[in-house]
Design a protein around this motif. Sequence first.
Motif, PDB file in Angstrom:
ATOM      1  N   GLY B 199     -20.760  36.507  80.639  1.00 17.33           N
ATOM      2  CA  GLY B 199     -22.044  35.923  80.267  1.00 17.33           C
ATOM      3  C   GLY B 199     -21.828  34.653  79.477  1.00 17.33           C
ATOM      4  N   ASP B 200     -22.827  33.778  79.423  1.00 18.51           N
ATOM      5  CA  ASP B 200     -22.650  32.465  78.795  1.00 18.51           C
ATOM      6  C   ASP B 200     -23.322  32.330  77.441  1.00 18.51           C
ATOM      7  N   ASP B 201     -24.162  33.307  77.065  1.00 17.77           N
ATOM      8  CA  ASP B 201     -24.983  33.085  75.877  1.00 17.77           C
ATOM      9  C   ASP B 201     -24.367  33.643  74.582  1.00 17.77           C
ATOM     10  N   VAL B 202     -23.866  34.850  74.637  1.00 19.34           N
ATOM     11  CA  VAL B 202     -23.352  35.513  73.432  1.00 19.34           C
ATOM     12  C   VAL B 202     -22.097  36.309  73.786  1.00 19.34           C
ATOM     13  N   THR B 203     -21.110  36.247  72.900  1.00 17.76           N
ATOM     14  CA  THR B 203     -19.927  37.098  73.065  1.00 17.76           C
ATOM     15  C   THR B 203     -20.103  38.346  72.211  1.00 17.76           C
ATOM     16  N   ILE B 204     -19.963  39.502  72.835  1.00 17.51           N
ATOM     17  CA  ILE B 204     -19.926  40.754  72.070  1.00 17.51           C
ATOM     18  C   ILE B 204     -18.507  41.301  72.176  1.00 17.51           C
ATOM     19  N   ILE B 226     -31.065  36.849  78.416  1.00 20.44           N
ATOM     20  CA  ILE B 226     -29.912  36.575  77.549  1.00 20.44           C
ATOM     21  C   ILE B 226     -28.672  37.202  78.193  1.00 20.44           C
ATOM     22  N   GLU B 227     -27.681  36.367  78.510  1.00 17.79           N
ATOM     23  CA  GLU B 227     -26.490  36.866  79.194  1.00 17.79           C
ATOM     24  C   GLU B 227     -25.346  37.055  78.191  1.00 17.79           C
ATOM     25  N   CYS B 228     -24.939  38.308  78.004  1.00 19.63           N
ATOM     26  CA  CYS B 228     -23.862  38.625  77.053  1.00 19.63           C
ATOM     27  C   CYS B 228     -22.534  38.755  77.787  1.00 19.63           C
ATOM     28  N   LYS B 250     -16.785  29.405  74.551  1.00 22.50           N
ATOM     29  CA  LYS B 250     -17.698  29.200  75.678  1.00 22.50           C
ATOM     30  C   LYS B 250     -19.159  29.461  75.276  1.00 22.50           C
ATOM     31  N   THR B 251     -19.385  30.602  74.586  1.00 19.77           N
ATOM     32  CA  THR B 251     -20.770  31.010  74.311  1.00 19.77           C
ATOM     33  C   THR B 251     -21.310  30.419  73.010  1.00 19.77           C
ATOM     34  N   GLY B 252     -20.449  30.205  72.035  1.00 23.68           N
ATOM     35  CA  GLY B 252     -20.900  29.675  70.748  1.00 23.68           C
ATOM     36  C   GLY B 252     -21.621  30.692  69.882  1.00 23.68           C
ATOM     37  N   ARG B 253     -21.659  31.929  70.323  1.00 26.39           N
ATOM     38  CA  ARG B 253     -22.326  32.967  69.516  1.00 26.39           C
ATOM     39  C   ARG B 253     -21.473  34.234  69.556  1.00 26.39           C
ATOM     40  N   PHE B 254     -21.445  34.929  68.409  1.00 24.53           N
ATOM     41  CA  PHE B 254     -20.536  36.074  68.337  1.00 24.53           C
ATOM     42  C   PHE B 254     -21.145  37.258  67.605  1.00 24.53           C
TER      43      PHE B 254
END
Lengths: 325, 326
Positions: B199-204, B226-228, B250-254
């Motif tokens: 996914g491009d939005d958030v890294t989990i 929202i693509e995780c 890549k995602t900028g969110r963690f």
Amino acid sequence: MSDVQPAVALDIYRRVLNIRRFEEEVGRLFTAGELPGVVHLYIGEEAVAAGVCAALRDDDYVTSTHRGHGHVLAKGGDLNRTMAEIFGKETGYCRGKGGSQHIADFSIGMLGACGIVGGGMPIATGAGLSIKLRKTDQVSVAFFGDGAANEGSFHESLNLASAMTLPVIFVCENNQYGEFTPARDTMNIEDIAVRAGGYGMPGHIVDGTDALEVHAVVNQAVTRARNGEGPTLIEAKTHRRGGHAEGEEAFLAGQTYRLPEEEEMARLRDPLLILHERILHEGVADAHALENIEQETTRRVADAVTFARESPWPAEESVLEDTWA
Amino acid sequence: MPRKASVDAIREALRSEMQRDESVVVMGEDVKLAVFAGTRWLHREFGDERVINTPISELAVAGAGIGAAATGIRPVIDLMFGTFLYLALDQIANQAGAMRYMFGGQTKLPLVFMTVNGSGISAGHHHSQPMHPLFMNMPLIKVIVPSTPYDAKGLLITAIRDDNPVLFLSPLALGSLRGEVPDETYTIPLGEAAIRREGDDVTICTVGAMSRRCMEAARTLAKEGIECEVIDLRTLKPWDKACLLRSVRKTGRFVAVDESFPVCGAASEWAATVAEKAFQHLRAPVQRVSNLDVPLPFSPVLESAAVPTTERIVDAVRRCMQAEPA
């Protein structure tokens, strides 16, 4: 009087003397500020390690304690590498990563000294398990002190070794003090050996200041273990000549803790003098022969100090070496 | 491919390695009867000498494993519940993790400690704690927390062949979960994460039982657009920093999701690593989702409230998405 061969008696004498002269030197070096960290000297207890290890083969195992220099040397450890480790040098047994309380030499079955009271006992038990699984006739010895006899590791190890009939010999060096507290204040029994009964193994008490007596008792336990008959607990009653650790005066702040009569006994029951006397008295060797051993030992200890002093410090990069295999 | 439960995958791994190497032995309390079934029936094939029922004596059993490992045996110590590791801590922390280094590389310790880990069956605090952060904090001990039967088998085989002390912590909540497991022997390298979803939005980032919960959260969030990216680390030490950092860049969110207590938990380590190595790529503050800082309660209602829920994971992702870059 135990029935000891002259060659065995002299072998034990060399081990006792080796430890004594080595430890005296370590004490001097510590006082002179040449050694990092802390050292716990084995002076006064030499008869135990020497008597036990003389009954073992090179491929038998031992685990040791925080007061472990004597066990390393008695098992046949190299004086130079032992001294260099105490100095924290690259040429030491552990490349300076272990120090006084963590010396090991796996090539002679010395599986390590141990800074945790009682910590070596389960490991010696595991070496015993390994012997049983590999079906060899080796034995494994756990050295420990009176203090360790109150640790869970003591009770769990004795039970496990007995339940599994492992070739382990538990050697309690009862030097009568757990650090600064008399053993009599911390257990409501006179003899630690009686605890053997609780785990279904033989328990023996031996005069731990008489190396030949120790050797005789350990020989029985070794035979029993090699025959697959299981573990033995041996309590060697001994004395610590010095304190718990060198330099302890600094934090004792003038307090004393040794009982005067016990301290006097520690002087009288000197394992080196006792063995020296017995060897002369029983005609095993003459004074001249013992003097030669003395000179040779003194020279080897002096060489070890020179070796350690002249050895390089570990390279700083080696802090990240010896990690994952 | 055949579908099997985790415990069957574990048994296959043990069986494979016991057949391959006769120095491999399994020991622990009731390993023959086997409460968690992973070691069950092995004694019929390998005998009482290699499948050893021990006393309930965790300290000595752990230490015996160390002594045996140092002298030619390859023990797998089954301590049953993870919390029982506390009773063996002296031997694991002071000895197993340190011996090789402390003795200047003189010995290898091919040794596996195997337990279940975490909560999920109302077992109460003494049988439900997440143990992995404690061991992550010990130098030179490897830590594995698998999340699928497939990984359990491959990682356990790798662990048994490893010459270092390894903790294999199998999520309690996944005991009966079934998944595809090949019959044959295979290994999975330690320190290699699995990307469960791109996914491009958030890294989990997560591990163990929370992996499934993160996937549930990701599916819910996908419906909102929202693509995780869900990373299952599989091994916590060594761990796949590169995979996590690539994803966060890549995602900028963690969002770090871990079933352990919040202070110095695994999520704390991942968050700190992202802050150190990928701070300039972050478009929102890092979020951690961990257990609440309480002992594990018994009642199913309370127990599930104490660990990261799908809702809490979803909320954390939403907070990330709502945060505006400074």
